[in-house]
Structures are given as structure tokens and as C-alpha cells.
Design a protein around this motif. Structure first.
Motif, PDB file in Angstrom:
ATOM      1  N   ILE A 299       0.790  -1.124   0.074  1.00 36.05           N
ATOM      2  CA  ILE A 299       0.000  -0.082  -0.115  1.00 36.05           C
ATOM      3  C   ILE A 299       1.094   1.104  -0.099  1.00 36.05           C
ATOM      4  O   ILE A 299       0.904   1.917   1.079  1.00 36.05           O
ATOM      5  N   GLY A 300       1.431   1.560  -1.092  1.00 37.90           N
ATOM      6  CA  GLY A 300       2.007   2.900  -1.284  1.00 37.90           C
ATOM      7  C   GLY A 300       2.726   2.983  -2.648  1.00 37.90           C
ATOM      8  O   GLY A 300       2.626   1.930  -3.512  1.00 37.90           O
ATOM      9  N   TYR A 301       3.391   3.849  -2.955  1.00 42.97           N
ATOM     10  CA  TYR A 301       4.173   4.314  -4.234  1.00 42.97           C
ATOM     11  C   TYR A 301       5.264   3.448  -4.499  1.00 42.97           C
ATOM     12  O   TYR A 301       5.732   3.182  -5.527  1.00 42.97           O
ATOM     13  N   THR A 302       6.058   3.018  -3.414  1.00 41.98           N
ATOM     14  CA  THR A 302       7.264   2.150  -3.808  1.00 41.98           C
ATOM     15  C   THR A 302       6.587   0.902  -4.175  1.00 41.98           C
ATOM     16  O   THR A 302       7.079   0.198  -5.261  1.00 41.98           O
ATOM     17  N   ALA A 303       5.681   0.237  -3.270  1.00 40.35           N
ATOM     18  CA  ALA A 303       5.039  -0.921  -3.809  1.00 40.35           C
ATOM     19  C   ALA A 303       4.524  -0.837  -5.334  1.00 40.35           C
ATOM     20  O   ALA A 303       4.226  -1.472  -6.070  1.00 40.35           O
ATOM     21  N   ALA A 304       3.745   0.143  -5.582  1.00 46.28           N
ATOM     22  CA  ALA A 304       3.050   0.451  -6.693  1.00 46.28           C
ATOM     23  C   ALA A 304       3.708   0.428  -7.840  1.00 46.28           C
ATOM     24  O   ALA A 304       3.435  -0.083  -9.039  1.00 46.28           O
ATOM     25  N   ASN A 305       5.049   1.156  -7.733  1.00 50.71           N
ATOM     26  CA  ASN A 305       5.859   1.163  -8.976  1.00 50.71           C
ATOM     27  C   ASN A 305       6.297  -0.334  -9.373  1.00 50.71           C
ATOM     28  O   ASN A 305       6.520  -0.565 -10.544  1.00 50.71           O
ATOM     29  N   LYS A 306       6.446  -1.117  -8.226  1.00 50.88           N
ATOM     30  CA  LYS A 306       7.103  -2.335  -8.681  1.00 50.88           C
ATOM     31  C   LYS A 306       5.948  -3.147  -9.325  1.00 50.88           C
ATOM     32  O   LYS A 306       6.349  -4.121 -10.147  1.00 50.88           O
ATOM     33  N   ILE A 307       4.606  -3.057  -8.478  1.00 50.64           N
ATOM     34  CA  ILE A 307       3.588  -3.784  -9.237  1.00 50.64           C
ATOM     35  C   ILE A 307       3.515  -3.101 -10.734  1.00 50.64           C
ATOM     36  O   ILE A 307       3.060  -4.085 -11.551  1.00 50.64           O
ATOM     37  N   LEU A 308       3.631  -2.009 -10.975  1.00 47.11           N
ATOM     38  CA  LEU A 308       3.568  -1.512 -12.696  1.00 47.11           C
ATOM     39  C   LEU A 308       4.780  -2.520 -13.364  1.00 47.11           C
ATOM     40  O   LEU A 308       4.279  -2.893 -14.503  1.00 47.11           O
ATOM     41  N   ASP A 309       5.786  -2.646 -12.900  1.00 48.49           N
ATOM     42  CA  ASP A 309       6.692  -3.152 -13.510  1.00 48.49           C
ATOM     43  C   ASP A 309       6.191  -4.667 -13.782  1.00 48.49           C
ATOM     44  O   ASP A 309       6.604  -5.147 -15.062  1.00 48.49           O
ATOM     45  N   GLU A 310       5.657  -5.467 -12.770  1.00 52.09           N
ATOM     46  CA  GLU A 310       5.246  -6.811 -13.019  1.00 52.09           C
ATOM     47  C   GLU A 310       4.137  -6.767 -13.915  1.00 52.09           C
ATOM     48  O   GLU A 310       4.020  -7.736 -14.779  1.00 52.09           O
ATOM     49  N   LEU A 311       3.203  -5.730 -13.771  1.00 53.10           N
ATOM     50  CA  LEU A 311       2.017  -5.817 -14.838  1.00 53.10           C
ATOM     51  C   LEU A 311       2.505  -5.792 -16.224  1.00 53.10           C
ATOM     52  O   LEU A 311       2.256  -6.505 -17.037  1.00 53.10           O
ATOM     53  N   GLN A 312       3.595  -4.788 -16.483  1.00 48.80           N
ATOM     54  CA  GLN A 312       4.010  -4.809 -17.808  1.00 48.80           C
ATOM     55  C   GLN A 312       4.491  -6.253 -18.381  1.00 48.80           C
ATOM     56  O   GLN A 312       4.374  -6.519 -19.386  1.00 48.80           O
ATOM     57  N   ALA A 313       5.458  -6.531 -17.587  1.00 48.15           N
ATOM     58  CA  ALA A 313       6.389  -7.860 -17.842  1.00 48.15           C
ATOM     59  C   ALA A 313       5.321  -8.903 -18.119  1.00 48.15           C
ATOM     60  O   ALA A 313       5.543  -9.819 -19.165  1.00 48.15           O
ATOM     61  N   ASP A 314       4.269  -9.152 -17.159  1.00 49.48           N
ATOM     62  CA  ASP A 314       3.378 -10.345 -17.298  1.00 49.48           C
ATOM     63  C   ASP A 314       2.271 -10.085 -18.564  1.00 49.48           C
ATOM     64  O   ASP A 314       2.232 -10.908 -19.119  1.00 49.48           O
ATOM     65  N   LEU A 315       1.825  -9.061 -18.824  1.00 51.55           N
ATOM     66  CA  LEU A 315       0.939  -8.650 -19.772  1.00 51.55           C
ATOM     67  C   LEU A 315       1.665  -8.517 -21.171  1.00 51.55           C
ATOM     68  O   LEU A 315       0.779  -8.571 -22.126  1.00 51.55           O
ATOM     69  N   THR A 316       2.824  -8.408 -21.207  1.00 51.60           N
ATOM     70  CA  THR A 316       3.540  -8.341 -22.536  1.00 51.60           C
ATOM     71  C   THR A 316       3.992  -9.472 -23.025  1.00 51.60           C
ATOM     72  O   THR A 316       4.746  -9.604 -23.899  1.00 51.60           O
ATOM     73  N   LYS A 317       3.934 -10.779 -22.241  1.00 53.86           N
ATOM     74  CA  LYS A 317       4.372 -11.934 -22.628  1.00 53.86           C
ATOM     75  C   LYS A 317       3.910 -12.487 -23.952  1.00 53.86           C
ATOM     76  O   LYS A 317       2.756 -12.425 -24.044  1.00 53.86           O
TER      77      LYS A 317
END
Length: 317
Positions: A299-317
Motif C-alpha cells: 500500500i504505497g508508491y514504492t510498492a505500486a511502482n514495482k507492481i507496474l513493472d510486474e504488470l507490464q512484464a506479465d501482460l506483454t509476454k
């Protein structure tokens, strides 16, 4: 939620700790107009030091906010995880932070011993402790946690004297989310991709997350679509199902995490069953196991930025 109840012995210990740090210290930081600012909180206006040096945080969101803004707290509560502090946070950033007890039952005496000049938490977590905490140091509480995390971050930044830094954090996050949307093929393609987040919880039903929670805001920032089941969530938070109804979670993409023992949380039996295996996302190999500490608990911006990276990596596979 239940708060810690001080025994007579604990009360005496607290009094000694307060005496050791000087009863005038807390009064000076809230009562002297010189070198203080007023912050609007869930408990009313609170005067805080212009530049607090000894900050104690009592929840994971407040810890994320402090670390994001370059502030290392002197004390923090631990989450119910083996690592204590959530594992997505840089180890060097949390090294040396004093553990002041479990998130829901912080040790008030341990907090007082740290002689903080600011305490950050939320009303939903520690409202009953407010009188004791505010005697130790100016205590800034937000109303809730989770869904209003962006608004809460602004309160934390104000209390920490880091409003300018907060503007930069928000701008960088917004750009990051926009970049992820572009990487997915743009707004239309992102919206056409329906995503569900499922959490297996030990001692509870399986949660299919709705649209009013922390992780949902990040999916929305990227512009991802959500299946109709997300609208069935109680209070917008989650729609809870048994393993026998897990097919309600089907979507184009499923992210899932587990809190507690996978067997006791029904993850093992559910993901091994025919209903799970028959879902579209599973057949299309669009199911991704994610870290519960990062995706749900941070719950915060440090976590959110890491989640964004994972979203991009997984959804562009």
C-alpha cells in the motif's frame, strides 16, 4: 478492531518512559508555534515539527510512504510475515528500524522509549490508542487505509515536511502508469483486457477483488478492464467465494496471491481442481502468481511502482 490494553504495570512503565523523554518534549512540539506546522488529520488539526527527525510508523502504508519520501523511521510495527517488515522494501532502507510490535498491537512503551517527534498511523487501526500515542508525540492519523492510499500519502508527506518530494513521486508514478499502458498497446487494448486479482486467505474464503481497494486503483491507473464479477464485491472491496465457485473469477488475465499456508488457504486444492483448470485465463496461460506482501499488503508508491513493472512484464509476454 481490538487495541492493546495496558495493565497497571505497563501503565507505570509508560509513565517512566514518558518521564525519561521529558513531558515537555511532546508539549513543545505541539504547543509552540515556532518550528511547527498544522496538519489536518482524521482526529482534527495536529501541530507537528517542521522537519521531524524521529518518526514512528504503525502500519505498512505509513512505512511505504516514509521510505518513498526518503525518511527512515526510528521505529515501525511489523506485519504478520516471516521477514517482519515487508520484503519488497529495500533491505538497506529498513535496516536499523526498531520493531515496536505487531501492527494491530503496537507496544506503547517501546514507542515512548524511542522518543519520537512524530507518529503516523490510521484511525481504523489505532483510534483507541490515540490518547496514549498523542501524549508521546504528535500523532497523525488518516481515516482509513488501502483504497484512499493516494490521499493518505499526501497527509503523510505533509506531516513529514515532504510535500515537494511528494509531487515528484506522484508525477513519476503517473508517467510510469502511462508508459505501461502504452506498452500494452494503448488505452483501447488495455481496457479490452479484463483482469481479476484473487487472494487465497488462510482461515477465510477466497477473495476476488473489487474496484475499491489498493490494487484496483493501480489496475485502473493503467486503464485495464475488469470483469462484471468485480462489481459484486461487498463495499467494493471483495467478492468472496468457496473453491466450488472459483470459476466466478475467470477473466482474460488472473493474478493471484496467498496469505498464510497455501493448503490452509485452499490455494492448493483450488488451483489443482477442474474448475480452476477449466477457466479461460488458465487455458490461455494468462495466470500469474504474485507476492502477497507486494500486491496486497504494501500500500504505497514504492510498492505500486514495482507492481507496474510486474504488470507490464506479465501482460506483454
Amino acid at each position: 478492531m481490538r487495541s492493546r490494553t495496558l495493565t497497571a504495570t505497563a501503565t507505570a512503565a509508560l509513565a517512566l518512559a514518558l518521564s525519561a523523554c521529558g513531558s515537555g518534549d511532546a508539549k513543545d512540539s505541539t504547543g509552540d508555534s515556532s518550528g511547527t506546522r498544522t496538519v489536518k488529520t482524521a482526529m482534527g488539526d495536529v501541530k507537528v515539527p517542521d522537519a521531524p527527525k524521529r518518526v514512528v510508523v504503525l502500519d505498512t502504508a505509513e512505512l511505504d510512504s516514509a521510505i518513498t519520501l526518503g525518511v527512515k523511521p526510528v521505529g515501525a510495527t511489523h506485519a504478520d510475515v516471516e521477514s517482519g517488515f515487508l520484503n519488497y522494501l529495500p533491505k538497506d532502507e529498513v535496516k536499523g528500524i526498531k520493531d515496536v510490535g505487531a501492527m494491530m498491537t503496537p507496544n506503547v512503551e517501546a514507542i515512548a522509549e524511542l522518543k519520537p517527534d512524530l507518529i503516523l498511523t490510521s484511525k481504523i487501526r489505532h483510534e483507541k490508542l490515540y490518547p496514549q500515542l498523542s501524549e508521546i508525540a504528535p500523532t497523525v492519523m488518516t481515516e482509513n487505509t488501502g483504497y484512499p492510499w493516494k490521499e493518505n500519502f499526501q497527509v503523510h508527506a505533509d506531516a513529514l515536511g515532504k510535500k515537494d518530494e511528494a509531487k515528484k513521486v506522484v508525477a513519476e508514478y503517473d508517467q510510469h502508469a502511462s508508459d505501461v499502458t502504452k506498452a500494452l498497446g494503448g488505452d483501447a487494448k488495455a481496457e479490452a483486457t479484463e483482469v481479476n486479482v484473487v487472494r487465497f486467505v488462510e482461515g477465510a474464503d477466497i477473495r476476488i477483488y473489487g474496484k475499491q481497494n489498493y490494487i484496483a486503483t493501480i489496475l485502473k491507473d493503467v486503464g485495464l478492464g475488469r470483469p462484471a464479477v468485480a462489481d459484486k464485491a461487498k463495499d467494493g472491496f471483495s467478492y468472496d467465494v468457496s473453491p466450488e465457485k472459483i470459476d466466478a473469477a475467470d477473466a482474460d488475465v488472473i493474478f493471484h496471491s496467498t496469505y498464510g499456508d497455501p493448503k490452509k488457504a485452499k490455494e492448493t486444492q483450488t488451483t489443482g481442481g477442474s474448475l480452476w483448470k477449466g477457466m479461460k485465463a488458465v487455458k490461455d496461460d494468462k495466470v500469474f502468481a504474485v507476492d502477497d506482501q507486494l500486491w496486497i499488503q504494501g500500500i504505497g508508491y514504492t510498492a505500486a511502482n514495482k507492481i507496474l513493472d510486474e504488470l507490464q512484464a506479465d501482460l506483454t509476454k
